[in-house]
Design an enzyme around this catalytic site. Structure first.
Site, PDB file in Angstrom:
ATOM      1  N   CYS A  52       0.823  -1.211   0.000  1.00  0.00           N
ATOM      2  CA  CYS A  52       0.000   0.000   0.000  1.00  0.00           C
ATOM      3  C   CYS A  52       0.855   1.258   0.000  1.00  0.00           C
ATOM      4  CB  CYS A  52      -0.887  -0.014   1.235  1.00  0.00           C
ATOM      5  SG  CYS A  52       0.081   0.085   2.747  1.00  0.00           S
ATOM      6  N   CYS A 151       6.388 -13.570  -5.533  1.00  0.00           N
ATOM      7  CA  CYS A 151       6.542 -14.338  -6.776  1.00  0.00           C
ATOM      8  C   CYS A 151       7.912 -14.147  -7.394  1.00  0.00           C
ATOM      9  CB  CYS A 151       5.567 -13.891  -7.845  1.00  0.00           C
ATOM     10  SG  CYS A 151       3.908 -13.610  -7.346  1.00  0.00           S
ATOM     11  N   ALA A 806      -0.959 -17.331  -6.086  1.00  0.00           N
ATOM     12  CA  ALA A 806      -1.838 -18.414  -5.630  1.00  0.00           C
ATOM     13  C   ALA A 806      -1.017 -19.552  -5.016  1.00  0.00           C
ATOM     14  CB  ALA A 806      -2.664 -18.929  -6.794  1.00  0.00           C
ATOM     15  N   MET A1047      -1.615 -16.196 -13.090  1.00  0.00           N
ATOM     16  CA  MET A1047      -1.399 -15.902 -11.663  1.00  0.00           C
ATOM     17  C   MET A1047       0.031 -15.430 -11.422  1.00  0.00           C
ATOM     18  SD  MET A1047      -1.922 -19.807 -10.474  1.00  0.00           S
ATOM     19  CE  MET A1047      -1.530 -21.139 -11.584  1.00  0.00           C
ATOM     20  N   VAL A1091       0.507 -25.623 -17.190  1.00  0.00           N
ATOM     21  CA  VAL A1091      -0.582 -24.795 -17.734  1.00  0.00           C
ATOM     22  C   VAL A1091      -0.245 -24.303 -19.135  1.00  0.00           C
ATOM     23  CG1 VAL A1091      -2.128 -22.870 -17.234  1.00  0.00           C
ATOM     24  CG2 VAL A1091      -1.013 -24.063 -15.373  1.00  0.00           C
ATOM     25  N   GLU A1185      20.570 -17.788  -6.181  1.00  0.00           N
ATOM     26  CA  GLU A1185      19.119 -17.832  -6.038  1.00  0.00           C
ATOM     27  C   GLU A1185      18.641 -19.026  -6.853  1.00  0.00           C
ATOM     28  OE1 GLU A1185      16.049 -15.205  -8.231  1.00  0.00           O
ATOM     29  OE2 GLU A1185      17.045 -13.960  -6.765  1.00  0.00           O
TER      30      GLU A1185
HETATM   31  S1  FES Z   1       3.898 -10.617  -5.185  1.00  0.00           S
HETATM   32 FE1  FES Z   1       5.414  -9.597  -6.323  1.00  0.00          FE
HETATM   33  S2  FES Z   1       4.884 -10.156  -8.344  1.00  0.00           S
HETATM   34 FE2  FES Z   1       3.498 -11.342  -7.157  1.00  0.00          FE
HETATM   35  S1  FES Z   2       1.799  -2.524   4.497  1.00  0.00           S
HETATM   36 FE1  FES Z   2      -0.144  -1.736   4.123  1.00  0.00          FE
HETATM   37  S2  FES Z   2      -1.184  -3.373   3.284  1.00  0.00           S
HETATM   38 FE2  FES Z   2       0.683  -4.256   3.909  1.00  0.00          FE
END
Ligand code: FES
Ligand code: FES
Ligand SMILES: Cc1cc2nc3c(=O)[nH]c(=O)nc-3n(C[C@H](O)[C@H](O)[C@H](O)COP(=O)(O)OP(=O)(O)OC[C@H]3O[C@@H](n4cnc5c(N)ncnc54)[C@H](O)[C@@H]3O)c2cc1C
Length: 1253
Positions: A52, A151, A806, A1047, A1091, A1185
């Site tokens: 956010c 992800c 997901a 996804m 998929v 990684e």
């Molecule tokens: S959480 Fe970062 S691309 Fe999905």
């Molecule tokens: S820091 Fe605000 S939704 Fe996670």
């Protein structure tokens, strides 16, 4: 005082005026629901994930400067925004106007997958660039420290952002003239591969330049307001809450006098989470605004005075400046504070949180209070009655009434004294990870010698994380005064402190022995640090540190992530316009980065929409004695509360062999089980009412939580699964050695950034129902909803545009939630939205199965494993879910890359009283293969060989047979292994690691290489069928749709690549709107890494059908355009739509016989990881990684490092480490004199705080 204040602030350059603002409203819902700026995402609601992130800008009329800082919109009360400018991701660029360079680069560098975290990432970097157009790599990683991505992995995100750095190189370390890019990683020579690969994904010179003059300017109106208008206290109010924003100190004191219990809200990062997660309610809030006295920075003769209202980020900048300017001996405290300010939370929180709020909150794990507490700091307090000073000491921190603020007092500033010559201060902290994680234990330590005689005159040591408040080891310190700073003192100090700062075995938070060890490990580090400085100051009188000790003091090496990636070039014969095989950017990448990509909860409100929230069980196994809904039903806005009774005969659905209940009937079987569903006009109302539902439980026996307990109670789902190959019992008779062992693997939260979300809309005609849902399996949602509503499937349509992550978690649980939501929508004939909060999601949905693997291996002295007998137990939780299927896949994949000529493996899904676990990335494979790799590591230790040697000895050899008798050609496996050996410079690295370990006693490195064979296929042909639909329109444009779900894996991008190749048209001519049961019926689940394979073949089939129909037209007019051909086809009545279909790979598995061909093909890989651990704290840092399973190379590298530490300490016995390898497990395995010194509790003599699952 203006009683009916208007709230005025700016969002993205536009003025916002709110006349009747509710002080309980946070900026995040305001942006999303009121302003419809849905680019800013909800990920956690508690400041922890960064989804956010927005930029807040304020003008300071005194300094005449504008301050821009990142902030978490979920914790900002909008009332605190008066006069501020908010910039959201929509405000910096869009596809309709111009995208911002940050947005462009993150997309083009493949820094997005599901894209849910991307707007937050973009805003963190954007804000950094507003303040530092050419940031350093340190500033960059610091700016991203408060943003999570589940992800992408952070490498591509950092790669994108690095393009803004002045030196966008890799490690930025040219020490010794060596940079990792010049010389291969760590200066080791690089593996040469020839011209098959290209190292670059993007051309930096093609990027939009960053031009600060193009940015939104700070609104002049706000500047004028700040300069000209006399400031007046603002008051905002609702029925429940009053908000006062005084603008002078005098007014602030008046309010505090009038409302002594009201909190003084500064950053709201302490009060906000309490309100949100602990249900605390404050009817009155006081929130000072721009009160100068709270922002003082005063250099006095005895120290620095800092205003309580300064943000932690400002404090960090001020201290960084001070330590540059003052002599080092005066700045010991400031250095210590700076160390912790670098890792405290993320940049957003540090910019919001205030120094005063931090101190007054007195969190037991506060990072700054233990330092301030040892530094003789004073708090300057003020009330209407006058000024007062109190020491910031242990009594204050433990909230002793006579050492605390009075309710009507406020904290104005804090005095932090300068240090003196012969005075030393240090700070220590250990958390689960280095950034953005609360400390497990932290500490501040100060010693003063008075003069250079090394005799302790003052000693102060305090700890956080070891009790309900910050704790000072006062008595111990007192007893050490007058002693020399030497090893004898250290030994006594450790014993005294362990006695004084004692932790009960049952202490909250658990990790008791680890915490005890950290208490003295930190002290040891402090002892060494001070000894080293004393030696530097007076080399004649103080002995040098033994070389082997020095490593305790250094930070872990390789601070920055270095990365080089290589992309396979396409073959010379491929047509240049054919996009297959090219690293094409995710087609939603730019939309992810601008916030335009729409996720389920971004959809606008439907007329008369309701919100549904669940009440869940608080007991693990209990009878429901009664449910009282009366109070909840009487709450404003509540429309209905549904229990199992309402759902009656549609309260369950059977996916596999056992029906899963939606809402609990008479009993609950786990905490988090759904008990009833509250339906209200708004989310806030539904949540408030849910808290008023009263359920009386009666606990039931047995309570089964662990795998061991389930074995004891013979509690498992049937049937047991078994694979057998060769003759294990006979083979055990001929082997040189036999070992038996076991390994535990903990579970894992899915933590998809987008929580479970859905919107069910009754169409009002023919009982039709549209379900918009974040799922991997729309057909299943359609089925479960249709069954619950007793409708045929053709009345229920399920639509998925994209899913914000997901990983297996958006299938069966989503179905249950969707069934109840649809029931509610149908019952009331109104649209119903259900979006889980993060906490609810984690509680309800389960996750990866914890595993227990037991093994008995028979092997020869040269490392050949001839017999292997294994048992897999998974903790399945309270219901079946996909647990049996997970066990089956685990068995089929447990051989990983090895040929075990005689093998028996059995598996059980254990029924326990935990929320039911479910599919999760890898689907049993990571757990099963880790058990095998762990066994191999142990065999290697027994044979005195390296694990890598034993791995290659046992690896499949070209043409071979799996335990279920499927043929395998493992040529590529061996090639991967060899390439990985060469590319990682394994042998040279091994030598370097050994050398490092010989030279460093307290830091150890470890190296491990692990191969991977991943069988691809779903075990049945029906599960592999796929369909697609391709339309050509008369303007020549193409619309494709298929059964796969986007996804984050980029499947839609890949499908468009397929159309582009097949129809020989540019990708820009092809569009894909999303997945729906309306366009492609009966589509299989998106999962299992197939998929794109399956749907790609269906898309290809549809394109070929179309091409076949159009070929005559095209060959008649080969120079024509698609528009021409489409028009001609239309004129000739040729169908321009085609369905494509793929039947699925031939596969079968007979579990009775343990034989079959369950997989279509095998993919191979290998990974090498090097790690460094701090033996005193368990801290660790890895290089490289890798994918999910290959990530276990890090696990085994840590195992290697811990083994090296243990061997040096004379511990030569077998070493079994369980997963996950947390700092706690690493530290406790590196046994030494400190782990021996701590008190240990007899098992059974206390009730542990938690049960390891
Ligand atoms: S959480 Fe970062 S691309 Fe999905
Ligand atoms: S820091 Fe605000 S939704 Fe996670
Ligand atoms: C996601 C997250 C991660 C975090 N990570 C860490 C971490 O790693 N390490 C760590 O140490 N902390 C961490 N914290 C805690 C953080 O440091 C504190 O929440 C923060 O410092 C509190 O400051 P604030 O201004 O937001 O306080 P607020 O929430 O605004 O206020 C807190 C309390 O202080 C009182 N108060 C504030 N100012 C005054 C004043 N001038 N006079 C009198 N009373 C006052 C208020 O009445 C209130 O009771 C984290 C918090 C979050 C949300």
């Amino acid at each position: 005082m203006d009683r009916a204040s208007e709230l005025l602030f700016y969002v993205n350059g536009r003025k916002v005026i709110e006349k009747n603002v509710d002080p309980e409203t946070m900026l995040l819902p305001y942006l999303r629901k009121k302003l419809r700026l849905t680019g800013t995402k909800y990920g956690c609601g508690g400041g922890g994930c960064g989804a956010c992130t927005v930029m807040i800008s304020r003008y300071n009329p005194i300094t005449k400067r504008i301050r821009h800082h990142p902030a978490n919109a979920c914790l900002i009360p909008i009332c605190s925004l008066y006069g501020a400018a908010v910039t959201t991701v929509e405000g910096i660029g869009s596809t309709h106007t111009r995208i911002h360079p940050v947005q462009e680069r993150i997309a083009k560098c493949h820094g997005t997958q599901c894209g849910f975290c991307t707007p937050g990432m973009v805003m963190s970097i954007y804000t950094l660039l507003r303040n530092h157009p050419e940031p350093t790599l340190d500033q960059l990683t610091d700016a991203l420290g408060g943003n999570l991505c589940r992800c992408t992995g952070y490498r591509p995100i950092i790669d994108a952002c690095k393009t803004f750095c002045k030196t966008s190189g890799c490690c930025q370390s040219k020490e010794n003239g060596v940079c990792c890019l010049d010389q291969g990683i760590n200066g080791l020579p690089e593996f040469e591969e020839g011209s098959k690969t290209s190292p670059k994904l993007f051309a930096e010179e093609e990027f939009l330049p960053l031009d600060p003059t193009q940015e939104l300017i700070f609104p002049p109106e706000l500047m004028i307001m700040a300069e000209k208008q006399s400031q007046r206290t603002r008051v905002f109010g609702s029925e429940r809450m009053m908000w006062f924003s005084p603008v002078t100190l005098k007014e602030l004191l008046e309010f505090k006098f009038k409302y002594p219990q009201a909190p003084v809200i500064m950053g709201n990062t302490s009060v906000g989470p309490e309100v949100k997660f602990k249900g605390v309610f404050h009817p009155v809030i006081i929130s000072p605004d721009r009160i100068e006295e709270l922002s003082v920075v005063n250099h006095a003769y005895n120290g620095l005075t800092l205003g309580a209202g300064l943000s932690l980020a400002q404090v960090k900048d001020i201290l960084a400046d001070v330590v540059q300017k003052l002599p080092e001996e005066k700045t010991q405290m400031y250095h210590a504070l700076l160390k912790h300010l670098g890792t405290l939370a993320g940049s957003q929180i540090r910019n919001m949180a205030s120094l005063g709020g931090h101190i007054i909150s007195r969190h037991p794990d506060s990072d700054l209070n233990p330092i301030l507490a040892v530094g003789n700091c004073t708090l300057n307090l003020l009330s209407k009655e006058g000024k007062r000073q109190i020491p910031l000491n242990e009594q204050f921190l433990s909230k002793c009434p006579n050492a605390d603020l009075k309710p009507q007092e406020i904290l104005v500033s804090v005095n932090i004294p300068y240090s003196r010559k012969w005075e030393f201060v240090s700070a220590f902290r250990q958390a689960q990870r280095q950034e953005n994680a609360l400390a497990i234990v932290n500490s501040g330590m100060r010693v003063f010698f008075g003069e250079g005689d090394g005799i302790i005159r003052e000693l102060c040591i305090s700890y956080g994380g070891v009790g309900p408040a910050t704790i000072c080891a006062k008595n111990s310190c007192q007893k050490l005064i007058g002693r020399h700073w030497n090893e004898q003192m250290l030994d006594i100090a450790c014993r005294l402190i362990l006695n004084e700062v004692s932790l009960l075995g049952s202490a909250p938070g658990g990790k008791v022995e680890f915490k005890r060890t950290l208490i003295i490990s930190f002290l040891f580090k402090f002892y060494l640090e001070v000894s080293q400085i004393l030696k530097k100051m007076d080399p004649v009188h103080y002995p040098s540190l033994a070389d082997k000790y020095e490593s305790a003091l250094e930070d872990l090496h390789s601070k920055h992530h270095c990365s080089t990636l290589k992309y396979q070039n396409i073959g010379p014969k491929q047509h240049p316009e054919d996009p297959i095989g090219h690293p094409i950017m995710h087609l939603s990448g730019v939309k992810h980065a601008t916030g335009e990509a729409i996720y389920c909860d971004d959809m606008p409100l439907v007329d008369q929409e309701l919100f549904l929230t669940f009440v869940t069980s608080s007991r693990a196994h209990a009878k429901i004695v009664s449910i009282d809904l009366s109070e909840a039903l009487s709450m404003p806005g509540v429309v209905d509360i549904m229990t199992a009774e309402h759902l009656s005969d549609v309260n369950s659905f059977c996916f596999f062999t056992e029906a899963e209940k939606f809402l609990a009937t008479d009993k609950v079987f786990c905490v988090g089980q759904l008990v009833c569903a509250v339906l209200a006009d708004s989310e806030v109302q539904a949540k408030r009412a849910a808290k008023r539902v009263k359920i009386v439980y009666q606990d039931l026996e047995p309570l089964i939580l662990t795998i061991e307990e389930s074995i004891q109670h013979n509690s498992s789902f049937k049937p047991e699964r078994k694979l057998e190959y060769g003759n294990v019992d006979e083979a055990f008779k001929v082997v040189d050695q036999i070992l038996e062992g076991e390994i535990h693997m903990g579970g894992q939260e899915h933590f998809y950034m987008e929580t479970q979300s859905m919107l069910v809309v009754p169409k009002g005609e023919d009982q039709e129902m549209d379900v918009y849902v974040s799922t991997q399996f729309p057909k299943y949602i359609q089925d479960i909803v249709a069954s619950t509503l007793k409708l045929p499937a053709n009345k229920v349509m399920c639509h998925v545009r994209r899913v914000g992550g997901a990983f297996g978690g958006k299938v069966l649980k989503t179905g249950i939630i969707a069934a109840v939501t649809a029931f509610a929508a149908n019952k009331h004939g109104r649209a119903v939205r259900c979006v889980l909060e993060r906490g609810e999601d984690m509680l309800i949905t389960g996750g990866r199965h914890p595993y227990l693997g037991k093994y008995k291996a028979g092997f020869m002295n040269d490392g050949r494993i001839l017999a292997l007998d294994m048992e897999h137990y998974s903790n399945a939780g309270a219901s079946l879910d996909e647990s049996l299927f997970v066990i089956e896949m685990g068995l089929l994949k447990m051989d990983n890359a090895y040929k075990f000529p005689n093998l028996r493996c059995r598996g059980w899904a254990c029924r326990t009283n935990l929320p039911s676990n479910t599919a999760f990335r890898g689907f049993g494979f990571p757990q099963a293969a880790l058990i095998t790799e762990s066994c191999i590591t142990e065999v290697a230790a027994k044979c005195g060989l390296s694990p890598e040697k034993v791995r290659i000895i046992n690896m499949y050899k070209e043409i071979d047979q799996t335990p279920y008798k499927q043929e395998i050609n493992a040529k590529n496996l061996i090639q991967c292994w060899r390439e990985c050996m060469a590319m990682s410079s394994y042998s040279l690295r091994k030598v370097a690691v050994e050398k490092f370990n010989a030279e460093n006693y307290w830091k150890k490195k470890g190296l491990a290489m692990v191969p991977l064979k991943f069988p691809v296929g779903l075990g049945s042909r029906a599960a592999g069928q796929a369909a697609a639909l391709v339309h050509i329109y008369l303007d020549g444009s193409v619309l494709v749709t298929h059964g796969g779900i986007e996804m984050g894996q980029g499947v839609h991008t890949k499908m468009i690549q397929v159309v582009s190749r097949e129809l020989r048209m540019p990708m820009s001519n092809v569009h894909l709107r999303g997945t729906s049961t309306e366009t492609v019926p009966n589509a299989n689940i998106s999962g299992g890494s197939v998929v794109a394979d399956l749907n790609g073949l269906a898309v290809k089939d549809a394109c070929q059908t179309l091409l076949k129909r159009l070929e005559p037209i095209i060959s008649k007019n080969p120079k024509g355009t698609w528009k021409d051909w489409a028009q001609t086809a239309f004129d000739e009545s040729i169908n321009l739509s085609a369905v494509g279909y793929f039947r699925g790979y031939e596969s079968d598995m007979n579990w009775e016989k343990g034989e079959g061909q369950p997989f279509e093909y095998f993919v191979y890989g290998a990974a090498c990881s090097e790690v460094e651990i701090d033996c005193l704290t368990g801290d660790h840092k890895g290089l490289g990684e890798s994918g999910v399973f290959l990530g276990c190379s890090v696990f085994f590298a840590i195992h290697d490092a811990v083994s090296a530490a243990r061997q040096e300490r004379g511990l030569h016995g077998p070493l079994t480490l369980n997963s996950p390898l947390t700092p706690e497990k690493i530290r406790m395995a590196c046994e030494d004199k400190f782990t021996k010194m701590i008190p240990r509790d007899e098992p059974g003599s206390y009730v542990p705080w938690n049960v390891p699952i």
